[in-house]
Design a protein around this motif. Sequence first.
Motif, PDB file in Angstrom:
ATOM      1  N   HIS A  86       5.087  23.787 -58.352  1.00 33.17           N
ATOM      2  CA  HIS A  86       5.270  22.379 -58.019  1.00 33.17           C
ATOM      3  C   HIS A  86       6.330  21.698 -58.880  1.00 33.17           C
ATOM      4  CE1 HIS A  86       1.822  22.386 -55.285  1.00 33.17           C
ATOM      5  NE2 HIS A  86       1.287  23.234 -56.157  1.00 33.17           N
ATOM      6  N   GLY A  87       6.844  22.385 -59.866  1.00 32.56           N
ATOM      7  CA  GLY A  87       7.908  21.829 -60.692  1.00 32.56           C
ATOM      8  C   GLY A  87       7.388  21.228 -61.981  1.00 32.56           C
ATOM      9  N   PRO A  88       8.315  20.777 -62.822  1.00 33.84           N
ATOM     10  CA  PRO A  88       7.933  20.148 -64.089  1.00 33.84           C
ATOM     11  C   PRO A  88       7.008  18.950 -63.850  1.00 33.84           C
ATOM     12  CG  PRO A  88      10.296  20.510 -63.999  1.00 33.84           C
ATOM     13  CD  PRO A  88       9.756  20.813 -62.638  1.00 33.84           C
ATOM     14  N   ILE A  89       6.203  18.614 -64.854  1.00 29.04           N
ATOM     15  CA  ILE A  89       5.259  17.517 -64.717  1.00 29.04           C
ATOM     16  C   ILE A  89       5.534  16.437 -65.752  1.00 29.04           C
ATOM     17  CG2 ILE A  89       3.421  18.891 -63.665  1.00 29.04           C
ATOM     18  CD1 ILE A  89       2.114  19.140 -66.385  1.00 29.04           C
ATOM     19  N   VAL A  90       5.186  15.203 -65.385  1.00 31.83           N
ATOM     20  CA  VAL A  90       5.307  14.058 -66.284  1.00 31.83           C
ATOM     21  C   VAL A  90       4.006  13.273 -66.201  1.00 31.83           C
ATOM     22  CG1 VAL A  90       7.823  13.874 -66.098  1.00 31.83           C
ATOM     23  CG2 VAL A  90       6.375  12.616 -64.505  1.00 31.83           C
ATOM     24  N   PRO A  91       3.663  12.494 -67.222  1.00 36.55           N
ATOM     25  CA  PRO A  91       2.438  11.690 -67.151  1.00 36.55           C
ATOM     26  C   PRO A  91       2.486  10.725 -65.975  1.00 36.55           C
ATOM     27  CG  PRO A  91       3.306  11.703 -69.383  1.00 36.55           C
ATOM     28  CD  PRO A  91       4.336  12.345 -68.513  1.00 36.55           C
ATOM     29  N   ASP A  92       1.355  10.561 -65.313  1.00 40.04           N
ATOM     30  CA  ASP A  92       1.249   9.620 -64.209  1.00 40.04           C
ATOM     31  C   ASP A  92       1.309   8.203 -64.758  1.00 40.04           C
ATOM     32  OD1 ASP A  92       0.944   8.675 -61.658  1.00 40.04           O
ATOM     33  OD2 ASP A  92      -1.141   9.309 -61.426  1.00 40.04           O
ATOM     34  N   ARG A  93       1.831   7.284 -63.963  1.00 38.15           N
ATOM     35  CA  ARG A  93       1.888   5.883 -64.380  1.00 38.15           C
ATOM     36  C   ARG A  93       0.484   5.317 -64.495  1.00 38.15           C
ATOM     37  NH1 ARG A  93       6.043   2.554 -60.937  1.00 38.15           N
ATOM     38  NH2 ARG A  93       5.247   1.047 -62.406  1.00 38.15           N
ATOM     39  N   GLN A  94       0.296   4.482 -65.490  1.00 41.52           N
ATOM     40  CA  GLN A  94      -0.979   3.805 -65.677  1.00 41.52           C
ATOM     41  C   GLN A  94      -0.757   2.309 -65.527  1.00 41.52           C
ATOM     42  OE1 GLN A  94      -2.128   5.093 -69.617  1.00 41.52           O
ATOM     43  NE2 GLN A  94      -3.589   6.520 -68.754  1.00 41.52           N
ATOM     44  N   PRO A  95      -1.685   1.616 -64.880  1.00 41.05           N
ATOM     45  CA  PRO A  95      -1.528   0.158 -64.775  1.00 41.05           C
ATOM     46  C   PRO A  95      -1.620  -0.486 -66.157  1.00 41.05           C
ATOM     47  CG  PRO A  95      -3.667   0.854 -63.921  1.00 41.05           C
ATOM     48  CD  PRO A  95      -2.899   2.095 -64.246  1.00 41.05           C
ATOM     49  N   THR A  96      -0.864  -1.553 -66.333  1.00 39.72           N
ATOM     50  CA  THR A  96      -0.893  -2.279 -67.597  1.00 39.72           C
ATOM     51  C   THR A  96      -2.171  -3.110 -67.655  1.00 39.72           C
ATOM     52  OG1 THR A  96       1.505  -2.386 -67.519  1.00 39.72           O
ATOM     53  CG2 THR A  96       0.404  -3.832 -69.083  1.00 39.72           C
ATOM     54  N   THR A  97      -2.912  -2.955 -68.729  1.00 44.17           N
ATOM     55  CA  THR A  97      -4.174  -3.676 -68.892  1.00 44.17           C
ATOM     56  C   THR A  97      -3.960  -4.924 -69.744  1.00 44.17           C
ATOM     57  OG1 THR A  97      -4.774  -2.492 -70.903  1.00 44.17           O
ATOM     58  CG2 THR A  97      -5.445  -1.491 -68.801  1.00 44.17           C
ATOM     59  N   ALA A  98      -4.934  -5.807 -69.703  1.00 46.30           N
ATOM     60  CA  ALA A  98      -4.887  -7.015 -70.529  1.00 46.30           C
ATOM     61  C   ALA A  98      -4.825  -6.641 -72.011  1.00 46.30           C
ATOM     62  CB  ALA A  98      -6.093  -7.893 -70.247  1.00 46.30           C
ATOM     63  N   ALA A  99      -5.529  -5.589 -72.397  1.00 45.21           N
ATOM     64  CA  ALA A  99      -5.513  -5.147 -73.797  1.00 45.21           C
ATOM     65  C   ALA A  99      -4.108  -4.709 -74.218  1.00 45.21           C
ATOM     66  CB  ALA A  99      -6.517  -4.017 -73.994  1.00 45.21           C
TER      67      ALA A  99
END
Length: 81
Positions: A57-70
């Motif tokens: 499937h090719g190289p991998i990168v971290p999935d995007r995470q939603p920005t939290t209030a914290a």
Amino acid sequence: MHALIDGVLIDLDRAVVAMDGTRWLWNRDITESGNFLMARLDGPSPILPLPIVLRGHGPIVPDRQPTTAAMYRQALLAEAA
């Protein structure tokens, strides 16, 4: 947990995205040969060892995470200091 593969440090506690757009997550199991087992999150697929995911499937990168209030709070407090 982290994996070091070909000089690249991979954070296995986060979902990752491969170059073909598939999303993967470590299922907390390791093969007898020491490979981390990855489960596909966005479609039917068997659980695959990490090296097979990388080859198929090719190289991998971290999935995007939603920005939290914290996260916003931490950034604003750091700027104020």
